[in-house]
Design an enzyme around this catalytic site. Sequence first.
Site, short mmCIF file in Angstrom:
data_model
loop_
_atom_site.label_atom_id
_atom_site.label_comp_id
_atom_site.label_asym_id
_atom_site.label_seq_id
_atom_site.Cartn_x
_atom_site.Cartn_y
_atom_site.Cartn_z
N HIS A 30 -7.19 -28.72 21.89
CA HIS A 30 -6.47 -27.74 21.08
C HIS A 30 -6.85 -27.93 19.61
CE1 HIS A 30 -2.75 -26.60 18.75
NE2 HIS A 30 -3.12 -25.47 19.32
N TYR A 85 -21.09 -21.24 6.98
CA TYR A 85 -21.99 -22.34 7.33
C TYR A 85 -21.25 -23.68 7.27
CZ TYR A 85 -26.00 -19.15 6.72
OH TYR A 85 -26.90 -18.13 6.81
N MET A 120 -18.45 -13.68 10.11
CA MET A 120 -19.19 -13.86 8.87
C MET A 120 -19.19 -12.54 8.10
SD MET A 120 -23.18 -14.85 8.14
CE MET A 120 -23.14 -16.50 8.80
N ASP A 174 -6.19 -20.13 19.65
CA ASP A 174 -5.10 -20.90 19.06
C ASP A 174 -4.07 -19.96 18.41
OD1 ASP A 174 -3.46 -22.67 17.66
OD2 ASP A 174 -5.14 -23.93 17.04
N ASP A 228 -25.75 -15.56 16.14
CA ASP A 228 -26.87 -14.70 16.49
C ASP A 228 -28.19 -15.48 16.41
OD1 ASP A 228 -27.67 -14.73 13.74
OD2 ASP A 228 -26.47 -12.95 13.33
N TYR A 277 -25.31 -10.48 11.30
CA TYR A 277 -23.88 -10.79 11.20
C TYR A 277 -23.18 -10.86 12.55
CZ TYR A 277 -24.89 -10.19 6.32
OH TYR A 277 -25.47 -10.32 5.07
#
Length: 151
Positions: free
Chosen positions: A22, A118, A79, A69, A30, A136
């Site tokens: 958890h 990143y 992104m 979550d 990509d 993206y």
Amino acid sequence: MLKGISPLLNADVLYALKSMGHGDMLVVVDTNFPAEAIAQQTTLGHLLRIDNVSAADAVAALLSLMPLDTFIDDAATRMEVVGAPDEVPQVQHEVQAAIDKAEGKHWPLSPVERFAFYERAKNAYCVVQTGERRFYGCFTLTKGVIPPETE
């Protein structure tokens, strides 16, 4: 082949999903993402692949087994487009639809600036690179819990 498990989920990905706890984060990226370099900095330490499929198909397969979550606001992120943070490319709309279907309700993707993404990815449990060629097509998914069954 296993009954009830997407054939897109190979043994390495299944192992990672089972090993995650958890709050652990999985990154779906990509083909343009620096996946190998980032994956080496994650908890798992090596790159996982779901080749030759779109980001949306990979996310749908992952979320067929992994709950998101519910204790955090950014359990699913995308992104941001550089220079156009409010733009949502088609690939991100498709992943949004896959998330909503898996969760049975609208679950908004939180935007994350490219370089912050990143850094976030480096702190993840693992990175899964897809065959997504559109720009993206990068997302994070944070694992939630499955409550006990009631009697």
